[in-house]
Scaffold this active site. Structure first.
Site, PDB file in Angstrom:
ATOM      1  N   ASP A 108     -41.982   3.565 -10.075  1.00  0.00           N
ATOM      2  CA  ASP A 108     -42.456   4.854  -9.594  1.00  0.00           C
ATOM      3  C   ASP A 108     -43.961   5.002  -9.833  1.00  0.00           C
ATOM      4  O   ASP A 108     -44.449   4.727 -10.934  1.00  0.00           O
ATOM      5  CB  ASP A 108     -41.689   5.967 -10.323  1.00  0.00           C
ATOM      6  CG  ASP A 108     -42.007   7.334  -9.803  1.00  0.00           C
ATOM      7  OD1 ASP A 108     -41.702   7.600  -8.631  1.00  0.00           O
ATOM      8  OD2 ASP A 108     -42.554   8.147 -10.580  1.00  0.00           O
ATOM      9  N   ASP A 168     -34.903   2.150 -11.335  1.00  0.00           N
ATOM     10  CA  ASP A 168     -36.161   2.857 -11.100  1.00  0.00           C
ATOM     11  C   ASP A 168     -36.913   2.943 -12.427  1.00  0.00           C
ATOM     12  O   ASP A 168     -36.387   3.483 -13.407  1.00  0.00           O
ATOM     13  CB  ASP A 168     -35.875   4.263 -10.558  1.00  0.00           C
ATOM     14  CG  ASP A 168     -36.859   4.696  -9.491  1.00  0.00           C
ATOM     15  OD1 ASP A 168     -38.066   4.473  -9.698  1.00  0.00           O
ATOM     16  OD2 ASP A 168     -36.431   5.244  -8.460  1.00  0.00           O
ATOM     17  N   HIS A 180     -35.730   8.780  -0.858  1.00  0.00           N
ATOM     18  CA  HIS A 180     -35.442  10.075  -1.473  1.00  0.00           C
ATOM     19  C   HIS A 180     -36.612  11.053  -1.393  1.00  0.00           C
ATOM     20  O   HIS A 180     -36.445  12.240  -1.693  1.00  0.00           O
ATOM     21  CB  HIS A 180     -35.056   9.867  -2.936  1.00  0.00           C
ATOM     22  CG  HIS A 180     -36.177   9.274  -3.741  1.00  0.00           C
ATOM     23  ND1 HIS A 180     -36.606   7.978  -3.566  1.00  0.00           N
ATOM     24  CD2 HIS A 180     -36.966   9.798  -4.716  1.00  0.00           C
ATOM     25  CE1 HIS A 180     -37.605   7.722  -4.390  1.00  0.00           C
ATOM     26  NE2 HIS A 180     -37.850   8.817  -5.092  1.00  0.00           N
TER      27      HIS A 180
END
Length: 540
Positions: A194, A98, A323
């Site tokens: 992200d 990530d 998530h």
């Protein structure tokens, strides 16, 4: 259409904090993932996406990074990561990390120096202003925080402990590319990025349209004026050096935006996580948690738009959970009985997994994990949930209604410990967040033993797609577009055609198909579609 490994694979997302606790401290860790890599392999997934495991003070569970070249203390050491990567590769599994570079932690050395004065070599690595505009932060409150040492405000699109980097600064961009290459040289297989579409801001920083107390910044922060320039530069200086999967989190990205991001000739990214299908009829702060009715025709048209819009040029991401989302069977399925829970979880899997694009499975989804019942705000761990609760109370919601809505919408629903057995099996001590209430029957050990389990159904579904070029690369056509309970589409490549038929309701429907049923969540096939029946038919 060009063949690529990341188009043909299945991505399994692991939230490290909740997967498996190796050292018994109540928090998942890298050794716990390494210990259970065979589970992912047996499922049939070929790619693992790890949520952030870098050094972090954990204001936002790892999305506030204080050192991009070190591992979070809770998760282990760099040696643990190297061992995980080596074992994954030995099993034929790829690892993507990530990448969180819209912002850092306020405890990162870059921000510590930047905030210390206006005349150092990091002074403009973040976004500083003498006067703030009216923008609100995604986690509530103002998006600006005053810094005494500089006498200025800094921008934080999320928590005040997550200051936004200044991507207008070339030194910032080069530092990001350097850290990407650091991980690339270690041998990772790509990045999920992200909120990457937020890195370019409108430099005039105008006030946003008021939504409650604060202005909406999305028009000026999502898909900004230099975003494609920055991503092309990132591709040139890092991505193009490796055979990577790259997928960006596309806040506010439309089909036309996503085409620009993912068209191979533009040399930017492979895929974008879009949110239109996830935000459909979703209660959230932006609509004051209004509970709109879910209407299947509208939902299907979103998929049609994206499937047809990216065909032959871009590439879709296929997902129902991650998530940041709730459990799909609780949101879209029926959990009132165990039989309906099992049937609807399987039906939802067939519905999304066989469209054109790379499928993503979030840990626990393959077990049919449901939303968790949190009984008080004290049981929540997510900063967003706590902020939403405060906003709800300030807008006149009762505590009971606020908790009920959080149980429907909170990100903590997907962050509870992964259930390995009927007792949990995640840790030998108290877990960092409570277990789901249904782990007595929703767990790996129980579902492995049950031939009719959701877990074993997912294995069949993954294998079906893996072995079919048509189900990977074939064209998509939505059928029965206006039907209020049936989700039907075809996949065609050359002379081969599959029909995917899913009854998204408890209604009994007449629907005749011709051909061989290659997968179904019922033992037999008739011209009647029973409650939550799903089947894949090879027509020719």
């Amino acid at each position: 259409m060009e063949r690529k490994w990341w188009k043909e694979g299945c991505v399994y997302q692991i939230y490290p904090r909740s997967f498996y606790d190796f050292n018994g401290d109540g928090i998942g860790d890298l050794k716990g993932i390494t210990k259970n890599l065979e589970y992912v392999k047996e499922l049939g997934a070929s790619i693992i996406w790890l949520n952030p495991c870098y050094k972090s003070p954990n204001d936002d569970n790892g999305y506030d990074i204080s050192d991009y070249r070190a591992i979070m203390d809770d998760f282990g050491t760099m040696e643990d990561f190297d061992a995980l990567l080596e074992k994954a590769h030995s099993l034929g599994l790829k690892i993507i990390m990530d990448l969180v570079v819209n912002h850092t932690s306020d405890e990162h050395e870059w921000f510590i120096k930047s905030s210390s004065s206006k005349d150092n070599d990091k002074s403009d690595w973040y976004i500083w202003k003498d006067q703030k505009n009216n923008w609100g932060a995604c986690f509530g409150g103002s998006a600006w925080e005053y810094c005494e040492s500089r006498g200025q405000y800094y921008l934080h699109s999320f928590s005040k402990k997550q200051p936004d980097l200044n991507w207008e600064n070339k030194d910032v961009r080069n530092a990001v590319y350097d850290l990407m290459n650091y991980w690339g040289d270690k041998g990772i297989d790509g990045f999920r990025m992200d909120v990457i579409t937020m890195i370019s801001k409108d430099q005039s920083f105008p006030d946003g349209e008021l939504n409650g107390e604060y202005g909406d910044s999305s028009k000026y922060t999502n898909n900004g004026p230099r975003i494609h320039e920055f991503l092309k530069e990132m591709n040139e200086k890092s991505i193009s050096h490796y055979d990577w999967l790259t997928v960006g989190e596309g806040a506010g990205a439309r089909v036309e935006d996503t085409l620009s991001y993912t068209d191979p000739k533009n040399k930017e990214l492979n895929m974008i996580f879009s949110f239109e299908h996830m935000n459909y009829a979703k209660p959230q702060c932006e609509n004051n948690w209004k509970e709109d009715k879910f209407l299947l025709p509208g939902y299907k048209r979103i998929y049609k738009k994206w499937q047809e819009g990216l065909d032959q040029r871009g590439w879709n991401t296929l997902y129902l959970e991650n998530h940041d989302q709730v459990r799909s069977v609780s949101r879209y399925g029926n959990t009132t009985t165990k039989e309906l829970w099992k049937k609807s979880a399987k039906a939802l899997a067939v519905m999304y997994y066989l469209m054109q694009g790379t499928p993503y499975i979030y840990m626990g989804q393959e077990l049919g994990l449901t939303n968790t019942c949190f009984n008080s705000i004290d049981e929540y761990r997510d900063i967003a949930a706590k902020n939403d609760y405060s906003v709800m109370l300030s807008r006149g919601f009762s505590k009971e209604d606020a908790l009920r809505l959080l149980n429907l919408t909170s990100r903590d629903n997907s962050r509870t410990p992964f259930p390995w057995n009927e007792n949990g099996g995640f840790t030998t001590s108290k877990p960092w967040i409570k277990y789901n209430q249904d782990i007595s029957f929703i767990n790996v050990e129980s579902e492995k033993k049950d031939p009719d389990s959701i877990l074993n159904f997912y294995k069949k579904l993954i294998a079906l797609r893996k072995n079919s070029d048509t189900l990977i690369y074939g064209s998509f056509k939505l059928l029965e577009e206006d039907d209020e309970s049936l989700f039907v589409y075809s996949r065609t490549l050359g002379d081969e055609k599959y029909l995917v038929v899913v009854n998204m309701s408890e209604d009994i429907r007449q629907y005749k198909t011709e051909g061989k049923v290659v997968l179904s969540n019922y033992d037999d096939s008739t011209d009647v579609l029973r409650s939550w029946e799903a089947k894949v038919v090879k027509e020719k």
